[in-house]
Design a protein around this motif. Structure first.
Motif, PDB file in Angstrom:
ATOM      1  N   UNK A  41       0.779  -1.080   0.084  1.00  0.00           N
ATOM      2  CA  UNK A  41      -0.023  -0.005   0.073  1.00  0.00           C
ATOM      3  C   UNK A  41       0.803   1.239   0.034  1.00  0.00           C
ATOM      4  N   UNK A  42       2.114   1.088   0.806  1.00  0.00           N
ATOM      5  CA  UNK A  42       2.804   2.299   0.592  1.00  0.00           C
ATOM      6  C   UNK A  42       3.324   2.594  -0.793  1.00  0.00           C
ATOM      7  N   UNK A  43       3.702   1.371  -1.675  1.00  0.00           N
ATOM      8  CA  UNK A  43       4.101   1.670  -3.066  1.00  0.00           C
ATOM      9  C   UNK A  43       2.960   2.101  -3.803  1.00  0.00           C
ATOM     10  N   UNK A  44       1.926   1.559  -3.515  1.00  0.00           N
ATOM     11  CA  UNK A  44       0.619   2.221  -4.379  1.00  0.00           C
ATOM     12  C   UNK A  44       0.449   3.870  -4.063  1.00  0.00           C
ATOM     13  N   UNK A  45       0.476   4.290  -3.036  1.00  0.00           N
ATOM     14  CA  UNK A  45       0.524   5.460  -2.403  1.00  0.00           C
ATOM     15  C   UNK A  45       1.734   6.494  -3.082  1.00  0.00           C
ATOM     16  N   UNK A  46       3.110   5.935  -3.192  1.00  0.00           N
ATOM     17  CA  UNK A  46       4.026   6.628  -3.774  1.00  0.00           C
ATOM     18  C   UNK A  46       4.013   6.746  -5.282  1.00  0.00           C
ATOM     19  N   UNK A  47       3.579   5.680  -5.785  1.00  0.00           N
ATOM     20  CA  UNK A  47       3.101   5.803  -7.402  1.00  0.00           C
ATOM     21  C   UNK A  47       1.988   6.858  -7.420  1.00  0.00           C
ATOM     22  N   UNK A  48       0.796   7.070  -6.633  1.00  0.00           N
ATOM     23  CA  UNK A  48       0.052   7.933  -6.947  1.00  0.00           C
ATOM     24  C   UNK A  48       0.612   9.394  -6.702  1.00  0.00           C
ATOM     25  N   UNK A  49       1.433   9.684  -5.844  1.00  0.00           N
ATOM     26  CA  UNK A  49       2.311  10.659  -5.670  1.00  0.00           C
ATOM     27  C   UNK A  49       3.172  11.258  -6.961  1.00  0.00           C
ATOM     28  N   UNK A  50       3.656  10.161  -7.641  1.00  0.00           N
ATOM     29  CA  UNK A  50       4.542  10.427  -8.780  1.00  0.00           C
ATOM     30  C   UNK A  50       3.980  11.410  -9.921  1.00  0.00           C
ATOM     31  N   UNK A  51       4.896  11.670 -10.768  1.00  0.00           N
ATOM     32  CA  UNK A  51       4.598  12.722 -11.762  1.00  0.00           C
ATOM     33  C   UNK A  51       3.753  11.688 -12.736  1.00  0.00           C
ATOM     34  N   UNK A  52       4.006  10.548 -12.875  1.00  0.00           N
ATOM     35  CA  UNK A  52       3.386   9.489 -13.711  1.00  0.00           C
ATOM     36  C   UNK A  52       2.178   9.197 -13.342  1.00  0.00           C
ATOM     37  N   UNK A  53       1.628   9.728 -12.428  1.00  0.00           N
ATOM     38  CA  UNK A  53       0.127   9.715 -11.890  1.00  0.00           C
ATOM     39  C   UNK A  53      -0.641  10.830 -12.035  1.00  0.00           C
ATOM     40  N   UNK A  54       0.085  11.883 -12.666  1.00  0.00           N
ATOM     41  CA  UNK A  54      -0.380  13.450 -12.676  1.00  0.00           C
ATOM     42  C   UNK A  54      -2.011  13.385 -13.441  1.00  0.00           C
ATOM     43  N   UNK A  55      -2.159  12.461 -14.332  1.00  0.00           N
ATOM     44  CA  UNK A  55      -3.473  12.418 -14.746  1.00  0.00           C
ATOM     45  C   UNK A  55      -4.444  11.428 -14.158  1.00  0.00           C
ATOM     46  N   UNK A  56      -4.140  10.729 -13.177  1.00  0.00           N
ATOM     47  CA  UNK A  56      -4.938   9.859 -12.464  1.00  0.00           C
ATOM     48  C   UNK A  56      -5.692  10.524 -11.555  1.00  0.00           C
ATOM     49  N   UNK A  57      -6.826  10.759 -11.488  1.00  0.00           N
ATOM     50  CA  UNK A  57      -7.653  11.408 -10.266  1.00  0.00           C
ATOM     51  C   UNK A  57      -9.169  11.246 -10.582  1.00  0.00           C
ATOM     52  N   UNK A  58      -9.478  11.357  -9.164  1.00  0.00           N
ATOM     53  CA  UNK A  58     -11.153  10.916  -9.142  1.00  0.00           C
ATOM     54  C   UNK A  58     -11.317   9.429  -9.270  1.00  0.00           C
ATOM     55  N   UNK A  59     -10.132   8.601  -9.022  1.00  0.00           N
ATOM     56  CA  UNK A  59     -10.562   7.242  -9.159  1.00  0.00           C
ATOM     57  C   UNK A  59     -10.094   6.577  -7.912  1.00  0.00           C
ATOM     58  N   UNK A  60     -10.008   4.988  -8.053  1.00  0.00           N
ATOM     59  CA  UNK A  60      -9.590   4.074  -7.092  1.00  0.00           C
ATOM     60  C   UNK A  60      -8.802   2.995  -7.453  1.00  0.00           C
ATOM     61  N   UNK A  61      -7.459   2.700  -6.793  1.00  0.00           N
ATOM     62  CA  UNK A  61      -6.774   1.670  -7.018  1.00  0.00           C
ATOM     63  C   UNK A  61      -6.971   0.320  -6.053  1.00  0.00           C
ATOM     64  N   UNK A  62      -7.705  -0.300  -6.622  1.00  0.00           N
ATOM     65  CA  UNK A  62      -8.088  -1.613  -5.686  1.00  0.00           C
ATOM     66  C   UNK A  62      -6.983  -2.557  -5.299  1.00  0.00           C
TER      67      UNK A  62
END
Ligand code: NAD
Length: 275
Positions: free
Chosen positions: A246-267
């Protein structure tokens, strides 16, 4: 330049961009929140931790986090108290000079049939698992807008997407978190601020250890049966999720690679919600 070298340079620069950022992680003296705080500290992110624990435990956690070379502080705000939540955000900015990442993670659970569900337990679960995220987000967004960058991560649950019996308040609160996640994302979409939910399946933390006992009582089965026939039955991988994942998932969501991922969920639920 070789394609593989370009990709590894990109990865290095992704993690570099997080060095020196400042994160608040609610409910981080234990379980998932603590795992995220440790993962963030290893990535060079300064962390404000929060939650309930003995002072000796808090001191030990802070020592461990600081050994990663980051700044780490503790604030004891009770997530059911809006004024204390506002103080957590204000103190973070005062002590660290910024607030870039907000992880809304604090949560409690109560397992009981609806007709026997104590009113005060309902209220506490809604306050801590849902309303606290509204109050933290409300206080943090102006700071992120001013900085022109931000990440809000709500630790929801597979129970934000599907229900289980005897968890009415928890399931209702976590479904609420999903709605708050989407609304926050839309309101910040043009300001370089993303908001997403992580929906874990079962993780063997103190919160779940207690649930094993309560569910055994509510269903009249043994604790071992709760683990295999109730919890891991839903998880197709037949494995509990680890906090490090879950820490890895959170870090990914913080990265620039995730800048267009918003309003969604990672299960992160071993296939639970795919079935
Ligand atoms: P945990 O009991 O190990 O940790 C909960 C944290 O929240 C602790 O630090 C605790 O002190 C803190 N906390 C509780 N009440 C608080 C309050 N009023 N104010 C401030 N802090 C408070 O639990 P966990 O399993 O790590 O759960 C963390 C989050 O993950 C929760 O939101 C939970 O719903 C969610 N979650 C857990 C699982 C799981 O299987 N463990 C699965 C899905 C989602």
């Amino acid at each position: 330049m070789e394609k593989s070298q370009m990709s590894s340079n990109n990865n290095a620069s992704l993690s570099k961009t997080l060095e020196g950022k400042v994160a608040v992680i609610t409910g981080s003296t234990s379980g998932i929140g603590l795992g995220i705080a440790q993962g963030f500290a290893r990535a060079g992110i300064n962390v404000m931790i929060n939650g309930f624990a003995d002072q000796s435990v808090i001191d030990e956690i802070l020592l461990d986090l600081r050994s990663c070379g980051v700044k780490a502080q503790y604030h004891g705000a009770d997530m059911s108290k809006p004024a204390q939540i506002r103080d957590l955000i204000a103190q973070t900015v005062k002590e660290f000079g910024a607030l870039d990442i907000l992880v809304n993670n604090a949560g409690i659970q109560k397992v009981s049939p609806i007709d026997e569900f104590p009113d005060d337990a309902w209220q506490a679960i809604v306050d801590i698992n849902l309303s606290s995220s509204f109050h933290t987000t409300k206080a943090a967004l102006p700071i992120m807008r001013e900085a022109g960058w931000g990440r809000v991560i709500n630790v929801a649950s597979a129970h934000g997407l599907v229900a289980s019996p005897f968890k009415s308040a928890y399931v209702a609160a976590k479904h609420g978190v999903m709605g708050l996640t989407k609304t926050t994302a839309l309101e910040c979409a043009e300001q370089n601020i993303t908001c997403n939910a992580i929906c874990p399946g079962y993780v063997m933390t103190p919160l779940v250890e207690k649930q094993v006992t309560d569910t055994a009582q509510a269903r009249g089965i043994s604790e071992e049966q709760v683990k295999t026939d109730v919890m891991l039955k839903a998880q197709w991988t037949k494995k509990f999720v680890e906090v490090e994942e879950l820490a890895e998932t959170a870090l990914f969501l913080c990265s620039n690679g995730a800048q267009n991922i918003t309003g969604t969920n990672i299960n992160v639920d071993g296939g639970w919600t795919a079935a």
